[in-house]
Design an enzyme around this catalytic site. Structure first.
Site, short mmCIF file in Angstrom:
data_model
loop_
_atom_site.label_atom_id
_atom_site.label_comp_id
_atom_site.label_asym_id
_atom_site.label_seq_id
_atom_site.Cartn_x
_atom_site.Cartn_y
_atom_site.Cartn_z
N GLU A 133 10.91 -26.53 -7.75
CA GLU A 133 10.75 -27.99 -7.79
C GLU A 133 11.91 -28.68 -8.49
O GLU A 133 12.37 -28.23 -9.55
CB GLU A 133 9.44 -28.38 -8.48
N THR A 183 2.41 -21.66 1.94
CA THR A 183 0.94 -21.60 2.01
C THR A 183 0.48 -21.41 3.45
O THR A 183 -0.41 -20.59 3.73
CB THR A 183 0.32 -22.89 1.41
N ASN A 192 5.15 -32.93 -0.68
CA ASN A 192 4.27 -32.09 0.13
C ASN A 192 2.84 -32.59 -0.02
O ASN A 192 2.33 -32.71 -1.13
CB ASN A 192 4.41 -30.64 -0.40
N SER A 225 0.42 -29.43 -1.67
CA SER A 225 1.24 -28.58 -2.53
C SER A 225 0.37 -27.68 -3.41
O SER A 225 -0.55 -28.14 -4.07
CB SER A 225 2.11 -29.48 -3.42
N SER A 226 0.67 -26.37 -3.41
CA SER A 226 -0.05 -25.44 -4.29
C SER A 226 0.36 -25.72 -5.72
O SER A 226 1.54 -25.63 -6.05
CB SER A 226 0.31 -23.98 -3.96
N GLY A 243 6.37 -23.69 -4.97
CA GLY A 243 7.79 -23.68 -4.62
C GLY A 243 8.68 -24.17 -5.75
O GLY A 243 8.21 -24.82 -6.68
N SER A 263 9.21 -26.54 -2.48
CA SER A 263 7.94 -27.19 -2.19
C SER A 263 7.97 -27.76 -0.77
O SER A 263 8.90 -28.48 -0.41
CB SER A 263 7.70 -28.30 -3.21
N GLY A 264 6.95 -27.43 0.02
CA GLY A 264 6.87 -27.95 1.38
C GLY A 264 7.55 -27.10 2.43
O GLY A 264 7.61 -27.46 3.60
#
Length: 437
Positions: free
Chosen positions: A290, A8, A60, A63-64, A288, A3-4
């Site tokens: 996690e 994206t 993030n 975050s998606s 991502g 994540s981050g």
């Protein structure tokens, strides 16, 4: 990438690159002008999907919370003629709960910052701090982001993909109704829950959704079991009623999300476009890997999806490519990679984590505790104990050795989140809605 890491943003650059390369192709100026409209529409999907599917997490700010696969479609002349989107595994629980310093989906904060005072009063909306579905994280602002500006970007993007101002307002009515549902106060009696159909928040939500408030309130506090010969209605306790309220809200939000994707696809891949597709380039933007302080069902699903992608990546990039090199007798020093099949087997097998979870979820008295005991008994022994372990202390966690990291999962809520059902009663009420959207 975790994540981050920038997945994206990379996906957006890839899309922008294809659009700009297309514009530089000057074979036919008129053709290009037409195409640039299509490209603008494709790029407009980014702010829409981010508003409705991304949120601030501890890792993030954008975050998606869903997976997105976008196909950019080309005709015989390799001109971009359209696109289609598929989405996966929207984090429904984000709507009703956010951990400390996290936010709900961006769109809710954009609405409260971007709507005019008149529009807000029509939707009976006030400030972020007044809504249970928005204030649990405690941090409504993202540093350096102006939600009112983001609202304008989202609205312009929605217009660009053919969603009219009227339809947008209908969407906002549904979003406002969800915030009011989150504030519905259920009364706690000794054994049962009670809720009046004229509870103020419920009345506003039902008016915005165009549904019957009496029946909507009824199915928050009652459940119906259908036997072969009769229908038995029983009362829910306070906690069960909260789950029923939140489940129907999550159901409405995910239906709205799917509706949005369907409408974008109708515009970007209409039958005319579909008949001209010669090739496509697919861009996958996934949540991502996690690993938080507390990892629950959502992290488990996300990490499982990443595990499958990692295997796909290994298979294509290492295994198949290197076989090709052997065939072509290219001098090559082989790259070693870890096969993560044992971890996937642990999750997917007949007696794996998911099948044991589904089995427990089907039992009326199924609980997180009994499921955990079954996990320990079934999986904490060879061959699965190479990738599964029980923590040294406590009985409320289990550890999975993923390709990236060992992650400890907290079992609380797994059964309820896996069930995530909406009662037939609520479905009937929603079907009878006078809100066309």
């Amino acid at each position: 990438g975790e994540s981050g890491a920038g997945k994206t943003v990379s996906a957006k650059y890839i899309m922008r690159y294809f659009a700009s390369v297309e514009q530089n192709n000057e074979e036919n100026a008129h053709h290009n002008l037409e195409m640039s409209e299509t490209e603008k529409k494709i790029l407009a999907t980014n702010p829409i999907m981010e508003s409705f599917g991304n949120a601030k997490t501890t890792r993030n700010d954008n975050s998606s919370r869903f997976g997105k696969y976008l196909e950019i479609l080309f005709d015989n002349e390799t001109s971009i003629i359209g696109a289609r989107i598929r989405t996966y595994l929207l984090e429904r629980s984000r709507l009703v709960f956010q951990p400390k310093s996290e936010r709900n989906y961006h769109i809710f904060y954009q609405l409260l910052a971007g709507l005019t005072n008149e529009e807000k009063s029509q939707l009976k909306l006030t400030g972020v701090e007044d809504y249970h579905y928005m204030n649990q994280g405690g941090e409504a602002q993202i540093k350096g982001i102006d939600d009112a500006e983001e609202y304008q970007t989202t609205v312009e993007a929605l217009s660009l993909v053919g969603i009219s101002k009227d339809t947008q307002y209908q969407l906002f009515k549904i979003l406002a109704a969800l915030l009011h549902i989150g504030n519905v106060e259920i009364k706690k009696t000794r054994n049962d829950a009670s809720l009046s159909s004229d509870e103020p928040n419920l009345a506003i939500a039902c008016e915005l959704l165009g549904i019957d408030s009496f029946n909507f309130a009824k199915w928050i506090t009652k459940k119906q079991i259908n036997t072969r010969s009769e229908k038995i209605v029983s009362n829910l306790n306070y906690n069960q009623a909260l789950v029923a309220r939140d489940s129907v809200a999550k159901f409405i939000y995910s239906a709205l999300f799917e509706w949005l994707v369907d409408n974008i696809n109708t515009v970007l891949c209409n039958p005319e476009v579909a008949s001209e597709i010669n090739s496509f380039i697919g861009v996958l933007d996934i949540y991502g890997f996690e690993h938080f302080e507390k990892n629950s069902f959502e992290q488990f699903c996300i990490n499982y999806a990443n595990e499958k992608l990692q295997q796909e990546f290994n298979q294509h990039v290492f295994k198949l490519e290197q076989e090709e090199y052997v065939k072509e007798e290219i001098e090559w020093s082989f790259i070693e990679f870890n096969d993560n099949q044992p971890c996937i087997d642990l999750i997917e097998n007949k007696l794996g984590i998911l099948s044991l979870l589904d089995e427990e979820s089907r039992l009326p008295a199924g609980s997180d505790e009994t499921w955990t005991q079954k996990l320990y008994q079934t999986l904490d022994k060879p061959p699965t104990n190479t990738v599964f372990s029980k923590p040294r202390f406590g009985q409320t966690k289990f550890v999975v050795s993923h390709y990236a990291l060992d992650v400890s999962y907290d079992v609380e809520g797994f059964i309820e989140k896996n069930r995530d059902t909406v009662s037939d009663g609520h479905l009937e009420v929603l079907k009878a809605s006078t809100n066309e959207t």
